[in-house]
Design a protein around this motif. Sequence first.
Motif, short mmCIF file in Angstrom:
data_model
loop_
_atom_site.label_atom_id
_atom_site.label_comp_id
_atom_site.label_asym_id
_atom_site.label_seq_id
_atom_site.Cartn_x
_atom_site.Cartn_y
_atom_site.Cartn_z
N ASP A 243 0.81 -1.20 0.00
CA ASP A 243 0.00 0.00 0.00
C ASP A 243 0.85 1.26 0.00
OD1 ASP A 243 -2.26 -1.52 0.00
OD2 ASP A 243 -2.52 -1.47 2.18
N ARG A 244 2.11 1.14 0.44
CA ARG A 244 2.93 2.32 0.63
C ARG A 244 4.19 2.33 -0.22
NH1 ARG A 244 2.04 4.98 5.69
NH2 ARG A 244 0.26 4.12 6.79
N SER A 245 4.44 1.31 -1.00
CA SER A 245 5.73 1.21 -1.66
C SER A 245 5.64 0.45 -2.96
CB SER A 245 6.72 0.51 -0.73
OG SER A 245 6.39 -0.86 -0.65
N ASN A 246 6.82 0.25 -3.58
CA ASN A 246 6.92 -0.49 -4.82
C ASN A 246 7.37 -1.93 -4.61
OD1 ASN A 246 6.24 1.76 -6.49
ND2 ASN A 246 8.27 2.59 -6.06
N ARG A 247 7.42 -2.37 -3.36
CA ARG A 247 7.86 -3.73 -3.04
C ARG A 247 9.31 -3.98 -3.45
NH1 ARG A 247 4.14 -7.82 -1.77
NH2 ARG A 247 1.96 -7.16 -1.75
N ILE A 248 10.16 -2.98 -3.32
CA ILE A 248 11.58 -3.14 -3.59
C ILE A 248 12.35 -2.84 -2.32
CG2 ILE A 248 13.57 -2.33 -4.91
CD1 ILE A 248 11.67 -1.56 -7.15
N LEU A 249 13.07 -3.85 -1.83
CA LEU A 249 13.89 -3.68 -0.64
C LEU A 249 15.36 -3.73 -1.06
CD1 LEU A 249 12.04 -6.04 1.88
CD2 LEU A 249 11.64 -3.61 1.44
N GLY A 250 16.13 -2.79 -0.56
CA GLY A 250 17.54 -2.74 -0.89
C GLY A 250 18.38 -3.49 0.13
N VAL A 251 19.51 -4.00 -0.30
CA VAL A 251 20.52 -4.58 0.59
C VAL A 251 21.84 -3.88 0.26
CG1 VAL A 251 21.75 -6.66 1.31
CG2 VAL A 251 19.34 -6.80 0.63
N PHE A 252 22.36 -3.12 1.24
CA PHE A 252 23.60 -2.40 1.01
C PHE A 252 24.69 -2.99 1.88
CE2 PHE A 252 26.75 0.90 1.82
CZ PHE A 252 27.10 1.22 0.52
N THR A 253 25.83 -3.33 1.28
CA THR A 253 26.92 -3.95 2.00
C THR A 253 28.08 -2.97 2.13
OG1 THR A 253 27.95 -4.84 -0.01
CG2 THR A 253 26.26 -6.18 1.06
N TYR A 254 28.57 -2.82 3.35
CA TYR A 254 29.68 -1.90 3.61
C TYR A 254 31.04 -2.58 3.49
CZ TYR A 254 26.63 1.88 5.06
OH TYR A 254 25.70 2.88 5.06
N GLU A 255 31.03 -3.81 3.06
CA GLU A 255 32.26 -4.55 2.82
C GLU A 255 31.91 -5.72 1.91
OE1 GLU A 255 32.96 -7.20 6.62
OE2 GLU A 255 32.14 -5.28 7.20
N PRO A 256 32.87 -6.39 1.28
CA PRO A 256 32.54 -7.51 0.40
C PRO A 256 31.86 -8.63 1.18
CG PRO A 256 34.79 -6.77 0.03
CD PRO A 256 34.31 -6.09 1.28
N VAL A 257 30.60 -8.91 0.87
CA VAL A 257 29.88 -9.95 1.60
C VAL A 257 29.24 -10.97 0.68
CG1 VAL A 257 29.37 -8.38 3.50
CG2 VAL A 257 27.68 -8.68 1.69
N PHE A 258 29.26 -10.74 -0.62
CA PHE A 258 28.57 -11.68 -1.50
C PHE A 258 29.28 -13.03 -1.42
CE2 PHE A 258 25.13 -11.89 -4.37
CZ PHE A 258 25.39 -12.95 -5.20
N PRO A 259 28.55 -14.10 -1.08
CA PRO A 259 29.20 -15.38 -0.76
C PRO A 259 29.90 -16.01 -1.94
CG PRO A 259 26.83 -15.65 -0.90
CD PRO A 259 27.09 -14.16 -0.97
N SER A 260 31.12 -16.48 -1.68
CA SER A 260 31.84 -17.24 -2.70
C SER A 260 31.58 -18.74 -2.55
CB SER A 260 33.35 -16.98 -2.57
OG SER A 260 33.80 -17.32 -1.26
N ALA A 261 30.96 -19.12 -1.43
CA ALA A 261 30.62 -20.52 -1.18
C ALA A 261 29.53 -20.56 -0.13
CB ALA A 261 31.85 -21.30 -0.67
#
Length: 335
Positions: A61-79
């Motif tokens: 009702d209040r948004s576009n259903r988009i949630l952000g994820v912001f990383t302050y350091e490399p966190v995307f998993p390699s495994a």
Amino acid sequence: MGRRVTQRDIARMTGVSQATVSVVLNETGTVRIAPETRQRVLDAIRATGYVADVVGRRLADRSNRILGVFTYEPVFPSATADFYHPFLVGIEQRAEQLGCDLLLFTSGPHRMRLADGCIVLGRSIGRDELARLVAEHHPFVSVGRRDSPDVPYVGADYGAATAALVASAVGLGHRRLAYVGTGGPAESHLDRLRGFADACLAAGVFATHEPRRDDTLTDAVRRVLAAGVTGIFLEEPADAAELIAALAGHGRDVPGDVSVVVLGEPTRAGATPPPFDVTRFRTPRREMGWQAVDRLTEIVGGGSGSDTASRQTLLACELVPGETLKSASASKEST
């Protein structure tokens, strides 16, 4: 299906996008959907018994259903064994249940306004940066406790978990304990050290902090053994194998001569596993990510979660007994 049906399931069944399912569910007139497509989606909803999540509908009702994820350091998993992987799994699973899309930010926090709200992730986030996010009034939730009364977060109660392990060591007769690690400046490390120091003080036992300057674990071990320590609490679990090897190099057996406790999970992927099932606690990482999404949707939706006091949550850690915390003998205490 054995689990709750999601909008993504409906989209897969009907061959449309998740956004199309959302439009049909919310009966919005801003986007035109072909009648046959709308009917196909409605038929799938009825056939599966899909029920829209109340929180997700409030967010819609209040948004576009988009949630952000912001990383302050490399966190995307390699495994899948990566430290951050369970956080991201929890975030993704709950966002899917709520029918929200995720947008990963890596280039800078100034782009966060592309999303309705943002989850910030990382061990060390500058206070000035957090203060700026608060001042801009953009909805966000931190994964991890932050030392600010204005920052909403879902964290782990590292202090209580560390104190509980100290109590276990004291109950087994240990009277001289050491904390090996930085003890800060990250709040997660500060909480561990504070829990250790407070529990040792309350129990009336000797405690020392070995911050591991720029030297090796072998040097740190030499110093704590010289202090008569029989129990070592290790801040960085990725160093457990190296610590046990260093103790062996000084002629000390684990846990026969010295007990070892690690405080959480390895934060470095590919760390050498220790030769034992180490006594430790388990951080509720998936649950932290999951609840961060819930908290963010409450803030975006303007519900009860918009009150700061209700937006700061610490989740309990699970104690894992392991094999490396054993009784301290009188002879060891006198060394």
